[in-house]
Design a protein around this motif. Structure first.
Motif, PDB file in Angstrom:
ATOM      1  N   ASN A 113       0.820  -1.207   0.000  1.00 19.32           N
ATOM      2  CA  ASN A 113       0.000   0.000   0.000  1.00 19.32           C
ATOM      3  C   ASN A 113       0.862   1.270   0.000  1.00 19.32           C
ATOM      4  O   ASN A 113       0.516   2.266  -0.637  1.00 19.32           O
ATOM      5  CB  ASN A 113      -0.936   0.002   1.212  1.00 19.32           C
ATOM      6  N   ILE A 114       2.001   1.218   0.708  1.00 16.85           N
ATOM      7  CA  ILE A 114       2.919   2.363   0.700  1.00 16.85           C
ATOM      8  C   ILE A 114       3.482   2.568  -0.710  1.00 16.85           C
ATOM      9  O   ILE A 114       3.510   3.687  -1.242  1.00 16.85           O
ATOM     10  CB  ILE A 114       4.055   2.158   1.718  1.00 16.85           C
ATOM     11  N   CYS A 115       3.935   1.466  -1.308  1.00 18.43           N
ATOM     12  CA  CYS A 115       4.475   1.542  -2.675  1.00 18.43           C
ATOM     13  C   CYS A 115       3.400   1.984  -3.659  1.00 18.43           C
ATOM     14  O   CYS A 115       3.677   2.735  -4.605  1.00 18.43           O
ATOM     15  CB  CYS A 115       5.040   0.185  -3.090  1.00 18.43           C
ATOM     16  N   ARG A 116       2.193   1.539  -3.433  1.00 23.63           N
ATOM     17  CA  ARG A 116       1.064   1.895  -4.298  1.00 23.63           C
ATOM     18  C   ARG A 116       0.834   3.405  -4.303  1.00 23.63           C
ATOM     19  O   ARG A 116       0.656   4.023  -5.358  1.00 23.63           O
ATOM     20  CB  ARG A 116      -0.174   1.150  -3.798  1.00 23.63           C
ATOM     21  N   ILE A 117       0.861   4.006  -3.122  1.00 22.85           N
ATOM     22  CA  ILE A 117       0.657   5.455  -3.011  1.00 22.85           C
ATOM     23  C   ILE A 117       1.816   6.218  -3.645  1.00 22.85           C
ATOM     24  O   ILE A 117       1.618   7.184  -4.397  1.00 22.85           O
ATOM     25  CB  ILE A 117       0.488   5.853  -1.534  1.00 22.85           C
ATOM     26  N   LEU A 176      12.026   3.579  -8.689  1.00 22.18           N
ATOM     27  CA  LEU A 176      10.666   3.241  -9.124  1.00 22.18           C
ATOM     28  C   LEU A 176      10.561   1.774  -9.510  1.00 22.18           C
ATOM     29  O   LEU A 176       9.550   1.112  -9.232  1.00 22.18           O
ATOM     30  CB  LEU A 176      10.259   4.125 -10.304  1.00 22.18           C
ATOM     31  N   LEU A 177      11.594   1.251 -10.163  1.00 22.01           N
ATOM     32  CA  LEU A 177      11.602  -0.154 -10.563  1.00 22.01           C
ATOM     33  C   LEU A 177      11.493  -1.057  -9.337  1.00 22.01           C
ATOM     34  O   LEU A 177      10.733  -2.034  -9.340  1.00 22.01           O
ATOM     35  CB  LEU A 177      12.872  -0.464 -11.348  1.00 22.01           C
ATOM     36  N   VAL A 178      12.228  -0.724  -8.285  1.00 23.43           N
ATOM     37  CA  VAL A 178      12.165  -1.515  -7.048  1.00 23.43           C
ATOM     38  C   VAL A 178      10.760  -1.463  -6.452  1.00 23.43           C
ATOM     39  O   VAL A 178      10.187  -2.495  -6.048  1.00 23.43           O
ATOM     40  CB  VAL A 178      13.205  -1.002  -6.035  1.00 23.43           C
ATOM     41  N   LEU A 179      10.178  -0.270  -6.398  1.00 23.87           N
ATOM     42  CA  LEU A 179       8.834  -0.122  -5.840  1.00 23.87           C
ATOM     43  C   LEU A 179       7.798  -0.889  -6.653  1.00 23.87           C
ATOM     44  O   LEU A 179       6.885  -1.524  -6.099  1.00 23.87           O
ATOM     45  CB  LEU A 179       8.459   1.361  -5.781  1.00 23.87           C
ATOM     46  N   ILE A 180       7.938  -0.850  -7.972  1.00 22.78           N
ATOM     47  CA  ILE A 180       6.977  -1.551  -8.835  1.00 22.78           C
ATOM     48  C   ILE A 180       7.160  -3.061  -8.731  1.00 22.78           C
ATOM     49  O   ILE A 180       6.184  -3.824  -8.818  1.00 22.78           O
ATOM     50  CB  ILE A 180       7.113  -1.053 -10.291  1.00 22.78           C
ATOM     51  N   LEU A 181       8.392  -3.512  -8.527  1.00 25.53           N
ATOM     52  CA  LEU A 181       8.613  -4.946  -8.306  1.00 25.53           C
ATOM     53  C   LEU A 181       7.909  -5.417  -7.032  1.00 25.53           C
ATOM     54  O   LEU A 181       7.374  -6.530  -6.974  1.00 25.53           O
ATOM     55  CB  LEU A 181      10.103  -5.250  -8.241  1.00 25.53           C
ATOM     56  N   VAL A 182       7.899  -4.570  -6.000  1.00 25.26           N
ATOM     57  CA  VAL A 182       7.146  -4.899  -4.776  1.00 25.26           C
ATOM     58  C   VAL A 182       5.664  -5.041  -5.102  1.00 25.26           C
ATOM     59  O   VAL A 182       4.994  -5.973  -4.638  1.00 25.26           O
ATOM     60  CB  VAL A 182       7.366  -3.815  -3.704  1.00 25.26           C
ATOM     61  N   LEU A 183       5.138  -4.117  -5.910  1.00 25.70           N
ATOM     62  CA  LEU A 183       3.739  -4.192  -6.318  1.00 25.70           C
ATOM     63  C   LEU A 183       3.463  -5.443  -7.148  1.00 25.70           C
ATOM     64  O   LEU A 183       2.410  -6.077  -7.017  1.00 25.70           O
ATOM     65  CB  LEU A 183       3.359  -2.940  -7.133  1.00 25.70           C
ATOM     66  N   PHE A 184       4.419  -5.778  -8.000  1.00 26.66           N
ATOM     67  CA  PHE A 184       4.266  -6.957  -8.854  1.00 26.66           C
ATOM     68  C   PHE A 184       4.181  -8.226  -8.006  1.00 26.66           C
ATOM     69  O   PHE A 184       3.334  -9.090  -8.245  1.00 26.66           O
ATOM     70  CB  PHE A 184       5.448  -7.042  -9.823  1.00 26.66           C
ATOM     71  N   ILE A 185       5.065  -8.315  -7.025  1.00 23.64           N
ATOM     72  CA  ILE A 185       5.078  -9.498  -6.160  1.00 23.64           C
ATOM     73  C   ILE A 185       3.821  -9.551  -5.286  1.00 23.64           C
ATOM     74  O   ILE A 185       3.235 -10.635  -5.072  1.00 23.64           O
ATOM     75  CB  ILE A 185       6.344  -9.493  -5.269  1.00 23.64           C
ATOM     76  N   GLY A 186       3.391  -8.397  -4.802  1.00 23.83           N
ATOM     77  CA  GLY A 186       2.247  -8.385  -3.887  1.00 23.83           C
ATOM     78  C   GLY A 186       0.977  -7.844  -4.503  1.00 23.83           C
ATOM     79  O   GLY A 186       0.163  -7.231  -3.798  1.00 23.83           O
ATOM     80  N   GLN A 187       0.779  -8.070  -5.801  1.00 25.42           N
ATOM     81  CA  GLN A 187      -0.372  -7.480  -6.475  1.00 25.42           C
ATOM     82  C   GLN A 187      -1.709  -7.996  -5.941  1.00 25.42           C
ATOM     83  O   GLN A 187      -2.748  -7.338  -6.096  1.00 25.42           O
ATOM     84  CB  GLN A 187      -0.284  -7.691  -7.987  1.00 25.42           C
ATOM     85  N   LYS A 188      -1.726  -9.139  -5.260  1.00 23.38           N
ATOM     86  CA  LYS A 188      -2.976  -9.656  -4.691  1.00 23.38           C
ATOM     87  C   LYS A 188      -3.495  -8.750  -3.576  1.00 23.38           C
ATOM     88  O   LYS A 188      -4.676  -8.816  -3.203  1.00 23.38           O
ATOM     89  CB  LYS A 188      -2.767 -11.068  -4.165  1.00 23.38           C
ATOM     90  N   HIS A 189      -2.631  -7.896  -3.051  1.00 22.48           N
ATOM     91  CA  HIS A 189      -3.038  -6.979  -1.986  1.00 22.48           C
ATOM     92  C   HIS A 189      -3.577  -5.653  -2.522  1.00 22.48           C
ATOM     93  O   HIS A 189      -3.988  -4.798  -1.733  1.00 22.48           O
ATOM     94  CB  HIS A 189      -1.849  -6.695  -1.059  1.00 22.48           C
ATOM     95  N   ILE A 190      -3.556  -5.476  -3.854  1.00 21.89           N
ATOM     96  CA  ILE A 190      -4.076  -4.242  -4.455  1.00 21.89           C
ATOM     97  C   ILE A 190      -5.578  -4.414  -4.668  1.00 21.89           C
ATOM     98  O   ILE A 190      -6.012  -5.103  -5.601  1.00 21.89           O
ATOM     99  CB  ILE A 190      -3.365  -3.932  -5.787  1.00 21.89           C
ATOM    100  N   LYS A 191      -6.378  -3.832  -3.799  1.00 21.21           N
ATOM    101  CA  LYS A 191      -7.829  -3.970  -3.836  1.00 21.21           C
ATOM    102  C   LYS A 191      -8.481  -2.652  -4.243  1.00 21.21           C
ATOM    103  O   LYS A 191      -7.959  -1.567  -3.952  1.00 21.21           O
ATOM    104  CB  LYS A 191      -8.359  -4.387  -2.464  1.00 21.21           C
ATOM    105  N   PRO A 192      -9.648  -2.711  -4.903  1.00 16.22           N
ATOM    106  CA  PRO A 192     -10.372  -1.478  -5.254  1.00 16.22           C
ATOM    107  C   PRO A 192     -10.758  -0.695  -4.007  1.00 16.22           C
ATOM    108  O   PRO A 192     -11.079  -1.277  -2.977  1.00 16.22           O
ATOM    109  CB  PRO A 192     -11.615  -1.992  -5.988  1.00 16.22           C
ATOM    110  N   ILE A 193     -10.724   0.630  -4.095  1.00 17.26           N
ATOM    111  CA  ILE A 193     -11.062   1.459  -2.933  1.00 17.26           C
ATOM    112  C   ILE A 193     -12.555   1.780  -2.890  1.00 17.26           C
ATOM    113  O   ILE A 193     -13.010   2.455  -1.956  1.00 17.26           O
ATOM    114  CB  ILE A 193     -10.244   2.765  -2.945  1.00 17.26           C
TER     115      ILE A 193
END
Length: 364
Positions: A6-10, A127-144
């Motif tokens: 969520n931090i990386c997402r923001i 940014l690449l590092v942050l996006i890799l975190v999002l890629f690995i944990g994309q199941k935690h990206i939920k609609p708001i």
């Protein structure tokens, strides 16, 4: 992991929206940067140069949209894959530009913030590092919000981006960060402030003395005693400050008239970096504008990088009572994002600047 995602997402979403919006505010300026990348000296892909503006609009709109998608949680798989693909491409591009010293400014934040090539590359690596975190944990990206809500939000953001991009192309950037914006004095911007930093350069001398090769480093004086200078290499320790405006000039075939015109009480400049590429509808509007300005006591001149024959042709075709002078093409593209565009000066201070679509808005 969820909190980290969520931090990386923001962070990623906010930065993509900000960076994309800055460029969407000036898609024509970003297209000039793409042309620089496509040139023979950089990527050697001149086939893409004619499509630079279309690619510019697509890239910046897509950048903003991806940021919005990420923040609202719309189509997370598509969004994360797209972000990863985009950042991998731009990381390669900024590394190439930095390593081979091809492009001095990546244009990541338009004219709002200038980054060195290595700063741009460093930003993309983070940014690449942050996006890799999002890629690995994309199941935690939920609609708001509800599925309907995120769909409507995604569609509205796309429509707003397209409208804003069209608006600034048909007029001028809504936010002007360049050294020719309304309120700026060009003479002042061509000078360095009193507290400007000087460049600091180390000189590495190699020389022969009494049959032996020796080396010293100083700030440019060289060895006091030597038989022969073998060579010298320089290393910039600190970049010196430079004026905001470095290459602006108004020249006839025989003299530099820059100072004369910047001290003129009332001056209207018709700016066309290339008269062959000037919009016909825009050129047709200039006659009435120029005549009205002359009646109100303004001196009216043209600035272009085109040759003498084309200048004469334009004057005759549109019956323009305005002498065209020479100025660097890149500078003219920077002054106003229109071809033609009109800039009004009072003793060197920009008081009005309009796209040719808005000639009727000029107030003389």
């Amino acid at each position: 992991m969820k909190a980290l995602v969520n931090i990386c997402r923001i962070l990623v979403g906010g930065l993509f929206i900000f960076s994309g919006f800055i460029k969407l505010n000036d898609p024509l300026g970003f297209s000039y940067k793409l042309q620089e990348y496509f040139s023979y000296d950089v990527l050697d892909l001149p086939v893409f140069i004619p499509y630079a503006l279309g690619l510019s609009v697509f890239v910046v709109v897509f950048e903003v949209i991806l940021g919005v998608f990420l923040l609202i949680g719309y189509k997370p798989k598509f969004t994360v894959w797209s972000l990863l693909g985009m950042i991998v491409f731009f990381t390669f591009l900024t590394f190439y530009a930095a390593y081979f010293d091809k492009v001095k400014d990546c244009g990541c934040f338009g004219d709002f913030l200038k980054l060195t090539p290595w700063q741009s590359f460093g930003k993309d690596v983070i940014l690449l590092v942050l996006i890799l975190v999002l890629f690995i944990g994309q199941k935690h990206i939920k609609p708001i919000m509800s599925q309907f809500g995120v769909t409507v939000s995604a569609l509205l953001s796309f429509i707003v981006c397209l409208w804003f991009g069209y608006h600034v192309l048909m007029h001028l950037p809504s936010f002007d960060f360049r050294a020719y914006k309304i309120g700026d004095n060009l003479q002042q911007n061509m000078e360095l402030p009193a507290d400007a930093k000087d460049a600091i350069i180390d000189y590495h001398w190699t020389y022969m003395l009494d049959g032996k090769e020796q080396k010293i480093t100083d700030r440019g004086r060289g060895p006091k005693t030597y038989d022969k200078i073998v060579g010298v290499e320089t290393e910039t320790v600190q970049e010196g400050d430079v004026p905001k405006i470095q290459d602006f000039s108004i020249e006839s075939q025989s003299e530099d008239l820059t100072q004369q015109f910047l001290e003129t009480e009332k001056l209207v400049m018709i700016v066309s970096y290339n008269l062959d590429k000037a919009e016909v509808d825009g050129m047709a509007k200039l006659k009435t504008m120029a005549d009205e300005a002359n009646k109100k006591g303004y001196a009216v001149i043209g600035l272009t990088a085109s040759g003498a024959d084309k200048k004469e042709e334009i004057q005759q075709t549109y019956n323009l009572d305005a002498e065209f002078y020479l100025c660097d093409e890149k500078v003219l593209k920077t002054i106003v994002r229109a071809n033609p565009g009109i800039v009004v000066l009072e003793k060197g201070t920009v008081t009005q600047k309009v796209h040719w679509n808005d000639v009727d808005d000029l107030n003389f």
